[in-house]
Design a protein around this motif. Structure first.
Motif, PDB file in Angstrom:
ATOM      1  N   ALA A  60       0.858  -1.178   0.000  1.00 13.02           N
ATOM      2  CA  ALA A  60       0.000   0.000   0.000  1.00 13.02           C
ATOM      3  C   ALA A  60       0.896   1.229   0.000  1.00 13.02           C
ATOM      4  N   ASP A  61       0.470   2.271  -0.687  1.00 12.44           N
ATOM      5  CA  ASP A  61       1.281   3.495  -0.757  1.00 12.44           C
ATOM      6  C   ASP A  61       1.600   4.034   0.633  1.00 12.44           C
ATOM      7  N   SER A  62       0.670   3.868   1.537  1.00 14.70           N
ATOM      8  CA  SER A  62       0.818   4.423   2.874  1.00 14.70           C
ATOM      9  C   SER A  62       1.905   3.747   3.702  1.00 14.70           C
ATOM     10  N   VAL A  63       2.366   2.561   3.270  1.00 15.81           N
ATOM     11  CA  VAL A  63       3.366   1.849   4.063  1.00 15.81           C
ATOM     12  C   VAL A  63       4.682   1.648   3.318  1.00 15.81           C
ATOM     13  N   LYS A  64       4.738   2.061   2.071  1.00 19.24           N
ATOM     14  CA  LYS A  64       5.963   1.883   1.289  1.00 19.24           C
ATOM     15  C   LYS A  64       7.146   2.542   1.985  1.00 19.24           C
ATOM     16  N   GLY A  65       8.248   1.809   2.039  1.00 15.67           N
ATOM     17  CA  GLY A  65       9.446   2.318   2.682  1.00 15.67           C
ATOM     18  C   GLY A  65       9.473   2.114   4.176  1.00 15.67           C
ATOM     19  N   ARG A  66       8.357   1.692   4.757  1.00 16.82           N
ATOM     20  CA  ARG A  66       8.291   1.494   6.201  1.00 16.82           C
ATOM     21  C   ARG A  66       8.021   0.036   6.580  1.00 16.82           C
ATOM     22  N   PHE A  67       7.242  -0.662   5.762  1.00 15.13           N
ATOM     23  CA  PHE A  67       6.867  -2.044   6.052  1.00 15.13           C
ATOM     24  C   PHE A  67       7.561  -2.983   5.075  1.00 15.13           C
ATOM     25  N   THR A  68       7.885  -4.173   5.566  1.00 14.68           N
ATOM     26  CA  THR A  68       8.488  -5.209   4.730  1.00 14.68           C
ATOM     27  C   THR A  68       7.849  -6.554   5.027  1.00 14.68           C
ATOM     28  N   ILE A  69       7.379  -7.214   3.985  1.00 11.81           N
ATOM     29  CA  ILE A  69       6.810  -8.558   4.125  1.00 11.81           C
ATOM     30  C   ILE A  69       7.871  -9.581   3.764  1.00 11.81           C
ATOM     31  N   SER A  70       7.888 -10.679   4.476  1.00 12.83           N
ATOM     32  CA  SER A  70       8.822 -11.756   4.163  1.00 12.83           C
ATOM     33  C   SER A  70       8.197 -13.076   4.594  1.00 12.83           C
ATOM     34  N   ARG A  71       8.793 -14.166   4.174  1.00 13.23           N
ATOM     35  CA  ARG A  71       8.255 -15.465   4.571  1.00 13.23           C
ATOM     36  C   ARG A  71       9.395 -16.444   4.791  1.00 13.23           C
ATOM     37  N   ASP A  72       9.122 -17.376   5.659  1.00 16.17           N
ATOM     38  CA  ASP A  72      10.049 -18.468   5.926  1.00 16.17           C
ATOM     39  C   ASP A  72       9.303 -19.744   5.581  1.00 16.17           C
ATOM     40  N   ASN A  73       9.573 -20.279   4.404  1.00 15.63           N
ATOM     41  CA  ASN A  73       8.828 -21.455   3.937  1.00 15.63           C
ATOM     42  C   ASN A  73       9.061 -22.669   4.835  1.00 15.63           C
ATOM     43  N   ALA A  74      10.249 -22.773   5.392  1.00 12.38           N
ATOM     44  CA  ALA A  74      10.556 -23.911   6.255  1.00 12.38           C
ATOM     45  C   ALA A  74       9.699 -23.893   7.517  1.00 12.38           C
ATOM     46  N   LYS A  75       9.352 -22.699   7.953  1.00 11.57           N
ATOM     47  CA  LYS A  75       8.540 -22.556   9.165  1.00 11.57           C
ATOM     48  C   LYS A  75       7.070 -22.290   8.839  1.00 11.57           C
ATOM     49  N   ASN A  76       6.723 -22.245   7.556  1.00 11.00           N
ATOM     50  CA  ASN A  76       5.353 -21.917   7.155  1.00 11.00           C
ATOM     51  C   ASN A  76       4.871 -20.645   7.848  1.00 11.00           C
ATOM     52  N   THR A  77       5.710 -19.642   7.834  1.00  9.40           N
ATOM     53  CA  THR A  77       5.409 -18.407   8.544  1.00  9.40           C
ATOM     54  C   THR A  77       5.631 -17.202   7.642  1.00  9.40           C
ATOM     55  N   ASN A  84       8.933   2.840  11.810  1.00  7.55           N
ATOM     56  CA  ASN A  84       8.428   4.212  11.789  1.00  7.55           C
ATOM     57  C   ASN A  84       6.896   4.229  11.820  1.00  7.55           C
ATOM     58  N   LEU A  85       6.365   3.507  12.772  1.00 11.96           N
ATOM     59  CA  LEU A  85       4.909   3.382  12.858  1.00 11.96           C
ATOM     60  C   LEU A  85       4.248   4.720  13.151  1.00 11.96           C
ATOM     61  N   LYS A  86       3.068   4.888  12.577  1.00 13.29           N
ATOM     62  CA  LYS A  86       2.301   6.113  12.728  1.00 13.29           C
ATOM     63  C   LYS A  86       0.942   5.773  13.334  1.00 13.29           C
ATOM     64  N   SER A  87       0.303   6.770  13.888  1.00 11.47           N
ATOM     65  CA  SER A  87      -0.998   6.529  14.522  1.00 11.47           C
ATOM     66  C   SER A  87      -1.998   5.969  13.514  1.00 11.47           C
ATOM     67  N   GLU A  88      -1.860   6.368  12.261  1.00  6.50           N
ATOM     68  CA  GLU A  88      -2.785   5.865  11.236  1.00  6.50           C
ATOM     69  C   GLU A  88      -2.563   4.408  10.879  1.00  6.50           C
ATOM     70  N   ASP A  89      -1.506   3.796  11.418  1.00  3.21           N
ATOM     71  CA  ASP A  89      -1.291   2.361  11.222  1.00  3.21           C
ATOM     72  C   ASP A  89      -2.093   1.534  12.227  1.00  3.21           C
ATOM     73  N   THR A  90      -2.723   2.185  13.163  1.00  3.13           N
ATOM     74  CA  THR A  90      -3.537   1.483  14.156  1.00  3.13           C
ATOM     75  C   THR A  90      -4.677   0.747  13.479  1.00  3.13           C
ATOM     76  N   ALA A  91      -4.740  -0.562  13.669  1.00  5.35           N
ATOM     77  CA  ALA A  91      -5.754  -1.386  13.020  1.00  5.35           C
ATOM     78  C   ALA A  91      -5.617  -2.820  13.500  1.00  5.35           C
ATOM     79  N   MET A  92      -6.579  -3.643  13.096  1.00  9.76           N
ATOM     80  CA  MET A  92      -6.464  -5.080  13.270  1.00  9.76           C
ATOM     81  C   MET A  92      -5.783  -5.608  12.014  1.00  9.76           C
ATOM     82  N   TYR A  93      -4.729  -6.356  12.193  1.00  6.15           N
ATOM     83  CA  TYR A  93      -3.969  -6.881  11.068  1.00  6.15           C
ATOM     84  C   TYR A  93      -4.256  -8.363  10.894  1.00  6.15           C
TER      85      TYR A  93
END
Length: 118
Positions: A60-77, A84-93
């Protein structure tokens, strides 16, 4: 039945960091593309970071440069590193997966709450 569990949420001050984890039962998502979505009270659900079939990521444009997604296939995670979290990041994820850009998401977890205070 796909079992998915998000964890790592909590409260943090603005500017802080947090890592969310999404553990799935076995190879629950299979060949589907995992991703993170969020929903704040009174707002529509938003796709935060989603892997794609070409090995890339859509943020999402609002998180570019601040959030990073990754995965560990061995751990299925699946992970979401949030900086640099902001108040507007408050939500259920939530984490979920889909086969293509046009597919519906499946394999939802119960969500983990992230609260950012200013």
């Amino acid at each position: 039945q796909v079992q998915v569990r998000e964890s790592g949420g909590g409260s943090v001050q603005s500017g802080g960091s947090m890592r969310l984890s999404c553990a799935t039962s076995g190879d629950a998502y299979g060949s589907a593309c995992g991703g993170w979505l969020r929903q704040a009270p009174g707002k529509e659900r938003e796709e935060v970071a989603v892997l794609d079939t070409a090995g890339g990521v859509t943020y999402a444009d609002s998180v570019k440069g601040r959030f990073t997604i990754s995965r560990d296939n061995a751990k299925n995670t699946l992970y979401l590193d949030m900086n640099n979290l902001k108040s507007e990041d408050t939500a259920m994820y939530y984490c979920a997966a889909r086969y293509t850009y046009r597919s519906d998401f499946f394999g939802w977890g119960q969500g983990t709450q992230v609260t950012v205070s200013s």
